[in-house]
Design a protein around this motif. Structure first.
Motif, short mmCIF file in Angstrom:
data_model
loop_
_atom_site.label_atom_id
_atom_site.label_comp_id
_atom_site.label_asym_id
_atom_site.label_seq_id
_atom_site.Cartn_x
_atom_site.Cartn_y
_atom_site.Cartn_z
N CYS A 27 0.84 -1.19 0.00
CA CYS A 27 0.00 0.00 0.00
C CYS A 27 0.88 1.24 0.00
CB CYS A 27 -0.92 0.02 1.21
SG CYS A 27 -0.05 0.20 2.74
N SER A 29 0.71 5.80 0.60
CA SER A 29 -0.08 6.91 1.10
C SER A 29 0.69 8.21 0.90
CB SER A 29 -0.35 6.69 2.60
OG SER A 29 -0.98 7.82 3.15
N TYR A 42 -4.27 10.77 1.04
CA TYR A 42 -4.48 9.77 -0.01
C TYR A 42 -3.91 8.45 0.46
CZ TYR A 42 -3.80 7.18 -4.33
OH TYR A 42 -3.80 6.20 -5.28
N TYR A 43 -4.66 7.37 0.21
CA TYR A 43 -4.20 6.03 0.60
C TYR A 43 -4.65 5.04 -0.47
CZ TYR A 43 -4.04 1.59 3.19
OH TYR A 43 -3.78 0.30 3.58
N LYS A 44 -3.77 4.11 -0.81
CA LYS A 44 -4.19 3.09 -1.77
C LYS A 44 -3.68 1.72 -1.35
CE LYS A 44 -4.26 1.78 -6.60
NZ LYS A 44 -3.87 2.04 -7.97
N ASN A 45 -4.59 0.75 -1.34
CA ASN A 45 -4.20 -0.64 -1.12
C ASN A 45 -3.95 -1.24 -2.50
OD1 ASN A 45 -4.44 -3.53 -0.96
ND2 ASN A 45 -5.29 -3.28 1.09
N GLY A 49 -6.83 -2.54 -4.84
CA GLY A 49 -7.06 -1.37 -5.68
C GLY A 49 -7.89 -0.30 -4.97
N GLU A 51 -9.00 2.81 -3.04
CA GLU A 51 -8.36 4.12 -2.84
C GLU A 51 -9.20 4.95 -1.87
OE1 GLU A 51 -6.33 6.20 -6.33
OE2 GLU A 51 -7.68 4.78 -7.31
N GLU A 52 -8.52 5.73 -1.07
CA GLU A 52 -9.20 6.61 -0.11
C GLU A 52 -8.60 8.00 -0.36
OE1 GLU A 52 -8.44 4.97 3.78
OE2 GLU A 52 -9.26 6.75 4.75
N ARG A 53 -9.45 9.00 -0.55
CA ARG A 53 -8.94 10.36 -0.76
C ARG A 53 -9.78 11.32 0.07
NH1 ARG A 53 -5.98 11.98 -5.32
NH2 ARG A 53 -6.51 10.06 -6.42
N SER A 72 -5.56 3.53 8.49
CA SER A 72 -5.96 2.99 7.17
C SER A 72 -5.36 1.60 6.97
CB SER A 72 -5.45 3.88 6.03
OG SER A 72 -6.04 5.14 6.07
N GLY A 78 -9.53 -0.89 3.34
CA GLY A 78 -8.17 -0.78 2.77
C GLY A 78 -7.10 -1.46 3.61
#
Ligand code: ADP
Length: 391
Positions: A27, A29, A42-45, A49, A51-53, A72, A78
């Protein structure tokens, strides 16, 4: 082994969690505008796939950003698998510490050496010291490792590192060219197979590195990060006698140093912004100072390319990386077109179409021109992993 890489900017935090040695990214961020009420999170696993924004977050200090990232990582959709939460080490892209140049566990002695150089790198060492302190509290079981940006430049021969100042200053105070952006330039040295390379890392901070047979042999950065080519809002090289001259004109030393560090570079000359996108937009709308700032930046880079070309005894690859290097086809064109006589022949169409990665030289160009997406974190993860294993 799970390793978290933390890249701490003066107002930003970036994280990447890797499984090592597979180099699997789980992940990532990015937190911008730390210290404000309109921070961007911003975070992405990478596996799912997801995504957190979040815009307009209140993130008053680094510890708030770190905690937000860790939640997160462990809560909600995520979250990463249970075993990946057992982070064994945190690798930091640290800048400099007095007397420590390589990869080091961040013991109290190393942290003290970073504090000793607070005056040389205030915008970098201060936030790192804060973030490292916070991580020690929230992840007490993890090993904290600093991969110092100066490490890659240890191979530069002394005659290029030393300043023409009293030799005793080098002996007594360690005054010499340190060189920074080591993680970025060493990544380029590994990715690009050509023998003689000039790596241009152009972002908020800008530096050029001459690379021969995979090793750094010269850098545009000096003792501090204030030097070399102009930066977003730092001046880069200028005549040191401007300082006593301005003092004599009535400015205080603090005013001068503040201006050199905060109101120089692209911002200082353009008067528009420290962000090249905004400067380019202003130049397109006829702003002459904005145009001058872009031309000044291009010419400063050309000047260093010329001297590194001479030191390398020719050139096989010219590489652009960093936010500006990857994205500004205008600046790349302004740099490359005047270099055709040196065998740097740009394919203008390929340059215009290039989005962050690719070859932009003409097929018959003796020198390859490449755009490579910066990946400083992977180098930090590899070296942190080796440090944990005691290699
Ligand atoms: P840092 O050195 O702070 O990590 P980056 O390497 O991310 O910064 O570079 C950020 C800079 O890249 C921005 O300030 C901006 O000037 C520049 N940039 C990003 N996208 C573009 C673009 N499309 N065109 C021109 N410049 C850009």
């Amino acid at each position: 082994m799970y390793i978290l890489v933390s890249n701490v900017g003066s107002t930003s935090l970036k994280f990447k969690l890797f499984e090592m040695p597979q180099e699997r990214l789980l992940c990532e961020s990015k937190i911008e505008r730390v210290g404000s009420d309109d921070a961007i999170y911003y975070y992405k696993n990478m596996e799912s796939g997801l995504e957190e924004r979040k815009n307009d977050c209140s993130i008053p200090c680094y510890s708030d950003g770190i905690r937000m990232f860790l939640s997160s990582l462990t809560e909600g959709e995520g979250a990463v698998p249970e075993e990946a939460r057992k982070i064994e080490a945190v690798g930091f892209k640290t800048v400099l510490a007095k007397g420590f140049y390589g990869v080091h566990e961040l013991t109290e002695q190393v942290l003290e050496a970073m504090r000793e150089y607070l005056f040389v790198a205030p915008a970098h060492n201060a936030p790192y010291l804060e973030a490292i302190g916070q991580f020690k509290q929230v992840l007490p079981g993890a090993k904290m490792v600093g991969v110092f940006e100066t490490a890659f430049h240890k191979t530069i021969p002394l005659e290029r590192r030393i300043y023409s100042l009293p030799y005793e200053w080098y002996e007594k105070y360690g005054i010499m060219r340190m060189g920074y952006h080591g993680s970025s330039h060493s990544y380029i040295a590994k990715q690009v197979k050509e023998r003689r390379i000039i790596s241009c890392h152009l972002g908020g901070s800008c530096s050029l590195c001459a690379i021969k047979d995979g090793q750094s042999v010269d850098t545009s950065f000096g003792f501090s990060l204030q030097t070399g080519i102009p930066h977003a809002n730092r001046a880069g090289d200028f005549d040191p006698y401007i300082i006593p001259f301005l003092k004599n004109e009535g400015l205080t030393e603090e005013e001068i140093l503040q201006a050199v560090a905060k109101n120089g570079g692209l911002l200082g000359v353009s008067g528009v912004s420290n962000d090249l996108r905004k400067v380019q937009e202003a130049a397109e709308n006829g702003n002459k100072r904005a145009e001058l700032a872009i031309d000044m930046l291009a010419v400063s880079i050309i000047r260093y390319i010329g001297s590194f070309y001479a030191e390398l005894g020719g050139l096989d690859a010219l590489v652009f990386t960093g936010g500006i290097g990857e994205n500004s086809n205008l600046l790349r064109e302004k740099i490359c077109l005047p270099l055709a006589h040196m065998g740097v022949v740009l394919d203008r169409e390929a340059n215009k179409m290039c989005r962050g990665h690719g070859m932009i030289s003409a097929t018959d160009s003796p020198v390859k021109i490449l755009v490579v997406a910066a990946n400083e974190e992977i180098g930090v993860a590899r070296q942190t992993y080796d440090c944990v294993l005691g290699q």
